[in-house]
Write a protein that holds these residues in place. Sequence first.
Motif, short mmCIF file in Angstrom:
data_model
loop_
_atom_site.label_atom_id
_atom_site.label_comp_id
_atom_site.label_asym_id
_atom_site.label_seq_id
_atom_site.Cartn_x
_atom_site.Cartn_y
_atom_site.Cartn_z
N VAL A 45 28.01 43.36 46.42
CA VAL A 45 26.67 43.88 46.10
C VAL A 45 26.40 45.17 46.88
CG1 VAL A 45 25.71 41.62 45.58
CG2 VAL A 45 25.52 42.51 47.89
N GLU A 46 25.63 46.03 46.27
CA GLU A 46 25.13 47.21 46.96
C GLU A 46 23.67 46.98 47.28
OE1 GLU A 46 25.83 50.83 44.92
OE2 GLU A 46 28.01 50.54 44.77
N ILE A 47 23.29 47.27 48.51
CA ILE A 47 21.93 47.00 48.98
C ILE A 47 21.14 48.30 49.02
CG2 ILE A 47 20.55 46.02 50.84
CD1 ILE A 47 23.02 44.44 51.69
N SER A 48 19.95 48.27 48.40
CA SER A 48 19.09 49.46 48.38
C SER A 48 17.69 49.08 48.81
CB SER A 48 19.05 50.07 46.97
OG SER A 48 20.35 50.41 46.52
N TYR A 49 17.02 50.04 49.43
CA TYR A 49 15.65 49.82 49.89
C TYR A 49 14.74 50.83 49.20
CZ TYR A 49 11.58 49.69 52.97
OH TYR A 49 10.30 49.60 53.46
N TYR A 50 13.62 50.35 48.65
CA TYR A 50 12.67 51.21 47.95
C TYR A 50 11.29 51.04 48.56
CZ TYR A 50 16.29 51.54 44.36
OH TYR A 50 17.48 51.76 43.70
N ARG A 51 10.68 52.15 48.89
CA ARG A 51 9.31 52.08 49.42
C ARG A 51 8.32 51.82 48.29
NH1 ARG A 51 8.38 53.27 54.47
NH2 ARG A 51 9.96 54.33 55.76
N ALA A 52 7.19 51.27 48.65
CA ALA A 52 6.14 51.00 47.66
C ALA A 52 5.79 52.28 46.91
CB ALA A 52 4.91 50.43 48.35
N GLY A 53 5.75 52.19 45.59
CA GLY A 53 5.40 53.33 44.75
C GLY A 53 6.58 54.11 44.25
#
Length: 639
Positions: free
Chosen positions: A33-41
């Motif tokens: 798996v590739e892990i990604s982080y997304y900020r709100a919005g």
Amino acid sequence: MDPELLDIRRHLGEHPPFDGLTDDQLDDIASHVEISYYRAGSQILASGQPIAALFYVRSGAVEVYRRSGDLFDRLGEGSLFGHYGLLRGRRAQYPAIAIEDTLIYAIDADRFDALYETDGDFADFIELGRPRTGTSVDSQTRNNDRMATRIRKLVTRQPLIAESDASAHDVARQLADEPSAALLVVEPQGDDPRYTYADADGALWQVKGILTDADFRARLVAEGRPVDTPVGEIVNEQLVAVQSDETMQEAMLAMLRHNVHHLAVMHRRRPIGVIRLEDVVRYETQSSLYLIESIFSQRHPEGLARLLPEVRNAAVRLIREGADSRTVGTALSSIGRSFVRRLLELAEAELGPPPVPYAFMGMGSMARNEQTLVTDQDNALVLDDRFDPQQHDDYFAALAQRVSDGLDACGYAYCKGGIMATNPRWRQPLWVWQRYFRSWIQAPNAERLLHSNIFFDLDNLYGEERLIETLQTLIATEAGDSPAFLAAMSRNALNRTPPIGFFREFVTEKDGQQNDSINVKRRGTAPLTDLIRIHALACGSQAQNSFERLADIKTTSLLGPGVADRLSYSLEVLSLARLRDQVLDIEQEREPDNNIEPRNVPAKQRAEIKEAFRALSDAQKFLRFRYPMPSGGLQKRGR
């Protein structure tokens, strides 16, 4: 596998459809798996952009939109998106935006394709976009189809084994403290491959026979043999054995056919135990059929009350053996009916024969054959029209009191709302009941709708069947012909909503007694049976059981394709969740109730429960549109 990958694997394995994958499949996915982080919005996917992965929400929240800009869905932990794009040209079909700080696992398209092509459950999930409600229900039904219990259920300990050249004296000492008073005699190798097995060291042994205390008496003591006689000389060599996956019935037949009281139980030729005829009989005495026989053998109400632990044990056994909710509900309802009938027989024996014919009417879950381990009594008396209150009511009041008190002592609590034959209002001749029912249908108000919900599930428990059949026919022919009544029932059914929030998470109750729990009856099975009843009334079904009503509804055009099946699965999921928790309460010596704590439910079952609540929510929304209030008032219409 390092701790981070183990955590990924654990989390995936707790949520569908990954919870159904093999260990090797989960290891492979977690490792890639590739892990990604997304900020709100922030935007995760834009409409039409190339897509090369399936997205899994580890934490946070995501909104998915239609191409028109309308909100399509809101997703929380354990949810998937992007699968429609992977199936349709590898381009995103729906834009996705993180509405909270969100952690995403991306599973590459090649692994997605491999799972989709080779794993039917995974493909079903992806195509439906949600858990396939009834996955475990189907499994439960398959288990139930193999209904006859396997004999291995009775094997609780390893068998005692003695070699054939051991002395009778030494073996007798072995048997002295053995409850079953039986052991297996074995000899090296042998010529019967059915009973030849290898021990832990690889040596071959053949089971020669079963030695019992009766053999010692008949072949050692009675014949005056010395105590150092080898047991191989006194054992009955006509071994009777069954395989561990054979049924109780087959084991019983083997004992009867060969006139023996002991059987060797084999698993792949290896002996795993010895069972006695007494073991089988004792097991069968815990069945609902035996319990019903015991109920009718009681001579006093006090004897009936003492059977409550056996009722609970029978239900626990059914659930633990994989019975579906319909089987359990039918068994418990049959037991409940038997209590009523025996109490009435005892009451009539004391009071004398009834002055006029009557029917003892049961309502609610007992009438629907859907009882659980938590139930109260809903009953009434329908009397012949020759009933004269001045002459006859003292008798029927005494009769009702004896039955109601007896049921309470047997675990069927008094109805808090007074829906019992002890209430004079619910102890009436047939013509009064017909007037009741017609007034509830023709002029519904809050009280009458409540009574309709209770009394329109009705069945005869004892007495004159014709009296109850008359009322059942009245309901089936007149309720569905009143659009105003169906509309009022529909709106009333919307008062209890399923406990699912906007993010499809459980909304638990915090009332000081049942913190973080859900009352599955109040928020699930009760509103579901309410709406099923409405559709059944609309199509003129005379079935009482909710599953049978759904079968009748399915033959009409009242619901869309597949909806009746979805509701049936949902009722099964919620009913099983309720029953399993009640069994857990009993096993942990708590008084059973209707509450479950979602955090204590396995992830797969939790997902199915959520989907069942979602199906209930969708069905409730449909009610208002399917049965609108007619503008012309209380007019009638044909079906």
